[in-house]
Design an enzyme around this catalytic site. Sequence first.
Site, short mmCIF file in Angstrom:
data_model
loop_
_atom_site.label_atom_id
_atom_site.label_comp_id
_atom_site.label_asym_id
_atom_site.label_seq_id
_atom_site.Cartn_x
_atom_site.Cartn_y
_atom_site.Cartn_z
N GLN A 144 0.86 -1.20 0.00
CA GLN A 144 0.00 0.00 0.00
C GLN A 144 0.89 1.24 0.00
OE1 GLN A 144 -3.45 -0.52 3.02
NE2 GLN A 144 -1.85 -1.91 3.68
N ASN A 145 2.18 1.02 0.18
CA ASN A 145 3.08 2.16 0.31
C ASN A 145 3.37 2.82 -1.03
OD1 ASN A 145 3.14 1.58 2.96
ND2 ASN A 145 5.18 0.67 2.99
N VAL A 146 3.60 4.11 -0.95
CA VAL A 146 3.88 4.88 -2.15
C VAL A 146 5.38 5.21 -2.22
CG1 VAL A 146 1.54 5.75 -2.37
CG2 VAL A 146 3.17 7.03 -0.95
N HIS B 109 -1.52 1.38 -4.35
CA HIS B 109 -1.96 2.76 -4.12
C HIS B 109 -1.12 3.78 -4.88
CE1 HIS B 109 -4.15 1.61 -0.11
NE2 HIS B 109 -4.84 1.30 -1.18
N CYS C 228 -4.04 13.12 -20.76
CA CYS C 228 -3.94 11.95 -21.65
C CYS C 228 -4.07 10.63 -20.90
CB CYS C 228 -2.62 11.98 -22.43
SG CYS C 228 -1.15 11.67 -21.41
N GLY D 239 2.77 -4.44 9.02
CA GLY D 239 2.79 -3.00 9.25
C GLY D 239 1.63 -2.24 8.65
N ASN E 229 2.89 -6.91 13.16
CA ASN E 229 2.59 -5.48 13.36
C ASN E 229 3.06 -5.03 14.74
OD1 ASN E 229 1.22 -3.44 11.70
ND2 ASN E 229 -0.07 -3.13 13.49
N ALA F 130 8.72 -4.32 12.67
CA ALA F 130 8.93 -5.07 11.44
C ALA F 130 10.41 -5.40 11.23
CB ALA F 130 8.40 -4.26 10.25
P1 NAD Z 1 -1.27 3.16 8.82
O1 NAD Z 1 -0.43 4.35 9.17
O2 NAD Z 1 -2.75 3.31 8.89
O3 NAD Z 1 -0.85 1.97 9.78
C1 NAD Z 1 0.48 1.66 10.04
C2 NAD Z 1 0.53 0.44 10.95
O4 NAD Z 1 1.89 0.09 11.10
C3 NAD Z 1 -0.06 0.67 12.34
O5 NAD Z 1 -0.90 -0.42 12.67
C4 NAD Z 1 1.18 0.69 13.25
O6 NAD Z 1 0.94 0.10 14.50
C5 NAD Z 1 2.16 -0.17 12.46
N1 NAD Z 1 3.57 0.13 12.70
C6 NAD Z 1 4.14 1.33 13.03
N2 NAD Z 1 5.47 1.18 13.16
C7 NAD Z 1 5.75 -0.12 12.92
C8 NAD Z 1 6.94 -0.90 12.91
N3 NAD Z 1 8.14 -0.35 13.19
N4 NAD Z 1 6.86 -2.22 12.62
C9 NAD Z 1 5.66 -2.80 12.35
N5 NAD Z 1 4.51 -2.12 12.35
C10 NAD Z 1 4.54 -0.80 12.62
O7 NAD Z 1 -0.82 2.69 7.38
P2 NAD Z 1 -1.48 1.74 6.29
O8 NAD Z 1 -2.26 0.67 6.97
O9 NAD Z 1 -0.41 1.40 5.35
O10 NAD Z 1 -2.58 2.62 5.51
C11 NAD Z 1 -2.41 3.90 5.20
C12 NAD Z 1 -2.25 4.42 3.77
O11 NAD Z 1 -1.25 5.43 3.89
C13 NAD Z 1 -1.71 3.51 2.70
O12 NAD Z 1 -2.65 3.47 1.71
C14 NAD Z 1 -0.46 4.21 2.13
O13 NAD Z 1 -0.62 4.48 0.74
C15 NAD Z 1 -0.38 5.53 2.80
N6 NAD Z 1 0.96 5.87 3.36
C16 NAD Z 1 2.11 5.37 2.80
C17 NAD Z 1 3.36 5.67 3.36
C18 NAD Z 1 4.61 5.14 2.70
O14 NAD Z 1 4.60 4.89 1.50
N7 NAD Z 1 5.72 4.93 3.44
C19 NAD Z 1 3.45 6.42 4.52
C20 NAD Z 1 2.25 6.90 5.08
C21 NAD Z 1 1.02 6.61 4.49
ZN ZN Z 2 -0.33 13.78 -20.85
#
Ligand code: NAD
Ligand code: ZN
Length: 261
Positions: A112-114, A130, A141, A197, A223, A241
């Site tokens: 889900q990370n960007v 995402h 386009c 995570g 988590n 993690a």
């Molecule tokens: P979230 O912030 O809602 O949840 C993060 C989870 O990770 C929490 O449950 C927390 O307890 C846990 N966590 C925190 N530190 C940790 C560690 N060291 N080890 C293990 N677990 C840990 O994030 P989500 O569920 O990914 O959803 C949020 C949306 O936010 C996603 O769609 C994403 O696109 C976006 N997002 C992405 C980034 C990124 O790309 N790094 C950063 C912030 C948000």
């Molecule tokens: Zn374009």
Amino acid sequence: MAPILQRHDMAMSAIAAYDGGMRDIETILVLTGAGISAESGLATFRGPDGLWEGHRVEEICTPQALARNPALVQNFYDMRRAALARVVPNAAHHALARLDAEWPGELLIVTQNVDDLHERAGARRMLHMHGELKSALCRECGGRVRWEGTLADGPACPLCGGKGGLRPDIVFFGEMPYQMERIEEALAGADLFVSIGTSGAVYPAAGFVQTARYHGAQTLELNLDPSAGSHFFHESRVGPAGLLVPEWVGDMLGDRVTDAG
Ligand code: NAD
Ligand code: ZN
């Protein structure tokens, strides 16, 4: 003396031990969220104050927010993109890259990370459901282009030449995540589903555990805290993690195979 096992055979025997012998594990689906990047120094989505880098989620992560206040949203994502240059993958990203390189069966890492930390660690069998900070989406386009710089200054689209149509290639609330068909297929075919995570608060990803379970997968959560969906998993391990993922990957690849005979 017990025969010397090949690495892949060792992996398979470790797996059989993990799932109690209910079903051999060949196909693994891993879902990662912001928590896997926290130890690299990237803030999670909802910090202790309920904000992402000082902003309410509705202020920046919706198409309406982008239409209403483009400068705020573009600047926010320009800063997130620039921040990637100051962070590096952590032990959890490296462990998943190792799993990708060494796992003999099917594997898909859905993030889900960007951020780009999975690929910088070397993971290949992965997708960004995402979107990605290092990609821009053209509203004129419909093209997607690799993007390293800023978007707030309204650069022209390299594909169509349109000016000011580029936005972050990020799936906002209310928009359809990428590659859902492929993900649904992977959920239906997974022997093991592992969630790392993620808070279990953002759908559809939050529902993946139930789909995978419905299709017969073993389910494991790694988590920092028990998540909103912890009770859906066969097993939840609580901790950072950076510790839990290398340990789990080591088990899957047979690092800790004990001599049974
Ligand atoms: P979230 O912030 O809602 O949840 C993060 C989870 O990770 C929490 O449950 C927390 O307890 C846990 N966590 C925190 N530190 C940790 C560690 N060291 N080890 C293990 N677990 C840990 O994030 P989500 O569920 O990914 O959803 C949020 C949306 O936010 C996603 O769609 C994403 O696109 C976006 N997002 C992405 C980034 C990124 O790309 N790094 C950063 C912030 C948000
Ligand atoms: Zn374009």
